[in-house]
Design a protein around this motif. Structure first.
Motif, PDB file in Angstrom:
ATOM      1  N   ASP A  25       0.874  -1.145  -0.006  1.00  0.00           N
ATOM      2  CA  ASP A  25      -0.193  -0.488  -0.118  1.00  0.00           C
ATOM      3  C   ASP A  25       0.769   1.075  -0.288  1.00  0.00           C
ATOM      4  N   LYS A  52       1.499   5.619  -2.937  1.00  0.00           N
ATOM      5  CA  LYS A  52       1.747   6.282  -1.841  1.00  0.00           C
ATOM      6  C   LYS A  52       2.806   6.385  -0.924  1.00  0.00           C
ATOM      7  N   ARG A 101      -0.411   5.441   8.702  1.00  0.00           N
ATOM      8  CA  ARG A 101      -2.083   5.691   8.552  1.00  0.00           C
ATOM      9  C   ARG A 101      -2.257   7.255   8.459  1.00  0.00           C
ATOM     10  N   ARG A 102      -1.261   8.091   8.740  1.00  0.00           N
ATOM     11  CA  ARG A 102      -1.623   9.972   8.365  1.00  0.00           C
ATOM     12  C   ARG A 102      -1.650   9.891   6.346  1.00  0.00           C
ATOM     13  N   GLU A 103      -0.975   9.082   5.445  1.00  0.00           N
ATOM     14  CA  GLU A 103      -0.634   8.899   4.510  1.00  0.00           C
ATOM     15  C   GLU A 103      -2.029   7.791   3.930  1.00  0.00           C
ATOM     16  N   SER A 105      -4.673   7.307   5.182  1.00  0.00           N
ATOM     17  CA  SER A 105      -6.341   7.603   5.907  1.00  0.00           C
ATOM     18  C   SER A 105      -7.032   7.392   5.145  1.00  0.00           C
ATOM     19  N   GLU A 106      -7.405   7.897   4.008  1.00  0.00           N
ATOM     20  CA  GLU A 106      -8.299   8.081   2.945  1.00  0.00           C
ATOM     21  C   GLU A 106      -8.925   6.605   2.368  1.00  0.00           C
ATOM     22  N   LYS A 107      -7.697   5.667   2.227  1.00  0.00           N
ATOM     23  CA  LYS A 107      -7.832   4.261   1.941  1.00  0.00           C
ATOM     24  C   LYS A 107      -8.685   3.639   2.792  1.00  0.00           C
ATOM     25  N   ALA A 109     -10.008   4.532   5.720  1.00  0.00           N
ATOM     26  CA  ALA A 109     -11.330   5.240   5.635  1.00  0.00           C
ATOM     27  C   ALA A 109     -12.505   4.071   4.989  1.00  0.00           C
ATOM     28  N   LYS A 110     -11.998   3.987   3.746  1.00  0.00           N
ATOM     29  CA  LYS A 110     -12.936   3.850   2.631  1.00  0.00           C
ATOM     30  C   LYS A 110     -13.345   2.021   2.815  1.00  0.00           C
ATOM     31  N   TYR A 111     -12.299   1.302   3.239  1.00  0.00           N
ATOM     32  CA  TYR A 111     -11.781  -0.222   3.711  1.00  0.00           C
ATOM     33  C   TYR A 111     -13.039   0.185   5.316  1.00  0.00           C
ATOM     34  N   ASN A 113     -15.304   1.768   5.985  1.00  0.00           N
ATOM     35  CA  ASN A 113     -17.163   1.833   5.542  1.00  0.00           C
ATOM     36  C   ASN A 113     -17.525   0.601   4.826  1.00  0.00           C
TER      37      ASN A 113
END
Ligand code: G4P
Length: 284
Positions: A25, A52, A101-103, A105-107, A109-111, A113
């Motif tokens: 990732d 990333k 985790r900062r970098e 974060s979007e991925k 959060a997607k998981y 969700n």
């Protein structure tokens, strides 16, 4: 230029990193904080593409803290994620975990969700030799893992190393070559000990060191060798090396004086020193 290029090895290393990239990732690009430009390989950014990526300025304990701040800002201004780290003496895992985790974060959060709790992050370390890749790997895993196959072109089965924070790491770091197409880069890598001492003549490295110290760390140079500004006036850097050889009581043994100066830099006699200055390689 005494350095040899091995395009075959370079390509193998590049392909190896490229291959592994698909499995992760995020890439942790380990750089020597004393050489934030010279210890990077610009090819990496091309290979990485949209993946990333975090630049880790490692060995920050050996680098000039003010310069580290400047370098971090300069990377951030380019839109790159960057942290500084002293992997040898501090808790690398905590700092790297937060940055990852900062970098991501979007991925993550997607998981979440989509109902995936505790997404297992996959990461790999890359960097030129000696920047601390194995040290970081071991610190993150919390035990001494034998980092094997640590050479470009050595194929082996890949294993994932588990950390206690939900990050898996590829057990074999990706090795990159420094890009030494500028003599200053080579001399800086030699001075820091990142490349073998045999590659450059010690007097060339010491003359570079003296000129660098005179430009950026003059007070330390004067104090450490107990010299006056007048002692340096109207002297070329080779003249300064001759003057110091004499002052050290080494008669005409310039090589011995050169080796002492190099060792003094490496042993932090002049304090923590950063050899790359932001902007210096872009001006010509
Ligand atoms: P590599 O896998 O990228 O080739 O690098 P490695 O981890 O082997 O580290 C190279 C050297 O740099 C090692 O020193 C290691 O201890 C040192 N090092 C790594 N990270 C840091 C750091 O943050 N600060 C400082 N000061 N040193 C660091 P060595 O002398 O080769 O081995 P050792 O005697 O320390 O074990």
């Amino acid at each position: 230029m005494v350095l040899q290029w091995y395009p075959g090895h370079m390509n193998k290393a590049k392909n190896q990193v490229q291959d592994r990239l698909k499995q992760v990732d995020i890439v942790l690009e380990i750089v020597d904080a004393r050489l934030p430009f010279s210890s990077r390989n610009p090819v990496l950014e091309d290979i990485i593409g949209q993946k990333k990526h975090i630049i880790i300025l490692n060995k920050s304990d050996l680098a000039d803290p003010q310069r580290t701040k400047e370098w971090k800002l300069s990377f951030q201004q380019e839109g790159l994620a960057v942290i500084d780290l002293d992997a040898k003496h501090t808790n690398a895992l905590g700092k790297i975990n937060s940055a990852i985790r900062r970098e991501l974060s979007e991925k993550i959060a997607k998981y979440e969700n989509n109902g995936v709790k505790n997404y297992q992050i996959k990461a790999m370390c890359v960097g030129i030799p000696n920047v601390g890749k194995s040290t970081i790997l071991n610190k993150m895993v919390g035990k001494n893992v034998a980092v094997t196959g640590n050479k470009p072109g050595v194929t082996k089965n890949q294993n994932w190393l588990k950390t206690s924070v939900g990050i898996d790491l590829l057990d074999t770091p990706g090795i990159l070559w420094p890009k030494i197409d500028d003599n200053r880069v080579g001399l800086k890598l030699a001075l820091s000990g990142a490349i073998k001492d045999q590659i450059f003549a010690p007097d060339d490295v010491a003359i570079f060191a003296l000129s660098f110290l005179e430009s950026f760390y003059l007070d330390s140079l004067l104090t450490v060798y107990n010299i006056e500004p007048n002692d340096l006036r109207n002297k070329t850097t080779p003249d300064i090396l001759m003057f110091l050889t004499n002052k050290f009581g080494y008669k005409d043994d310039y090589d011995r004086a050169a080796r002492k100066i190099i060792n003094d830099v490496r042993k932090l006699k002049f304090g923590p020193v950063t050899f790359d200055v932001p902007g210096e390689f872009y001006e010509e």
